[in-house]
Design an enzyme around this catalytic site. Structure first.
Site, PDB file in Angstrom:
ATOM      1  N   TYR A  63     -52.572 -38.203  -3.262  1.00  0.00           N
ATOM      2  CA  TYR A  63     -51.858 -37.328  -2.323  1.00  0.00           C
ATOM      3  C   TYR A  63     -50.493 -37.754  -2.026  1.00  0.00           C
ATOM      4  CZ  TYR A  63     -56.813 -36.055  -0.745  1.00  0.00           C
ATOM      5  OH  TYR A  63     -57.855 -35.900  -0.828  1.00  0.00           O
ATOM      6  N   ASN A 118     -56.102 -25.314   1.655  1.00  0.00           N
ATOM      7  CA  ASN A 118     -55.826 -24.316   0.595  1.00  0.00           C
ATOM      8  C   ASN A 118     -56.768 -23.475   0.881  1.00  0.00           C
ATOM      9  OD1 ASN A 118     -55.604 -23.551  -2.096  1.00  0.00           O
ATOM     10  ND2 ASN A 118     -56.306 -25.102  -2.994  1.00  0.00           N
ATOM     11  N   CYS A 169     -57.198 -28.211  -5.633  1.00  0.00           N
ATOM     12  CA  CYS A 169     -57.056 -29.340  -4.648  1.00  0.00           C
ATOM     13  C   CYS A 169     -58.132 -30.417  -4.997  1.00  0.00           C
ATOM     14  CB  CYS A 169     -57.187 -28.902  -3.097  1.00  0.00           C
ATOM     15  SG  CYS A 169     -58.587 -27.849  -2.920  1.00  0.00           S
ATOM     16  N   HIS A 170     -59.145 -30.031  -5.787  1.00  0.00           N
ATOM     17  CA  HIS A 170     -59.920 -31.119  -6.341  1.00  0.00           C
ATOM     18  C   HIS A 170     -59.598 -32.254  -7.128  1.00  0.00           C
ATOM     19  CE1 HIS A 170     -60.313 -28.063  -9.280  1.00  0.00           C
ATOM     20  NE2 HIS A 170     -60.875 -29.168  -9.999  1.00  0.00           N
ATOM     21  N   GLU A 204     -64.486 -31.293 -15.667  1.00  0.00           N
ATOM     22  CA  GLU A 204     -63.146 -31.567 -16.462  1.00  0.00           C
ATOM     23  C   GLU A 204     -63.008 -32.771 -17.189  1.00  0.00           C
ATOM     24  OE1 GLU A 204     -60.470 -30.946 -13.316  1.00  0.00           O
ATOM     25  OE2 GLU A 204     -60.756 -28.719 -13.060  1.00  0.00           O
TER      26      GLU A 204
END
Length: 155
Positions: free
Chosen positions: A86, A109, A117-118, A144
């Site tokens: 962050y 978001n 945002c993940h 991912e």
């Protein structure tokens, strides 16, 4: 404005569009009929939700404060398989002292997953939060290729 309801591996998702621009992605609480939306507009969003492509090329219309928009745009440039803190996100958005404001913008978001945002985690590499729940955040990151320990830290 038009809406589409799509069934994905994440559950039923409601998408809102303003013309070709995606303006909201949210979990659907009920099954309802959506509007007719061009497959050319809809398919890239579905492909991103399913992890088959990144959301960077999907046109979005983001509405919020100047800082929120800077945060959301900075998030769009975090590639799949990478995570940043962050505090790093705040720095990329132009205010290195606005860590809490950047975290707040993540939570607000409107286009989650498309605006990823993940991929934002705590400075100690803990998962932090996610509006759709930590199980979904964990699943998205693992999809991912991000390695996550059993106690919720990026390894």
């Amino acid at each position: 404005m038009t809406q589409a309801l799509v069934k994905t591996s994440l559950g039923h998702i409601r998408l809102e569009f303003d013309g070709p621009y995606l303006i909201r992605v949210e979990q659907a609480r009920s099954i309802e009929q959506g509007d007719q939306i061009s497959q050319d507009v809809l398919q890239p969003v579905i492909d991103c939700l399913e992890g088959r492509r990144d959301g960077l090329g999907i046109p979005v219309k983001l509405e919020g404060s100047d800082f929120q928009i800077k945060v959301w745009e900075a998030m769009r440039h975090v590639p799949p398989g990478e995570v940043i803190s962050y505090s790093e996100l705040a720095k990329r958005a132009g205010n290195m002292r606005a860590t809490r404001a950047a975290a707040s913008a993540c939570g607000q978001n409107p286009c989650a997953i498309i605006v990823p945002c993940h991929r934002i985690v705590r400075r100690d590499r803990g998962l932090g939060g996610f509006f759709w729940g930590l199980d979904i955040k964990r699943m998205l990151l693992k999809r991912e290729g991000v390695n996550i320990s059993h106690d919720g830290y990026i390894v």
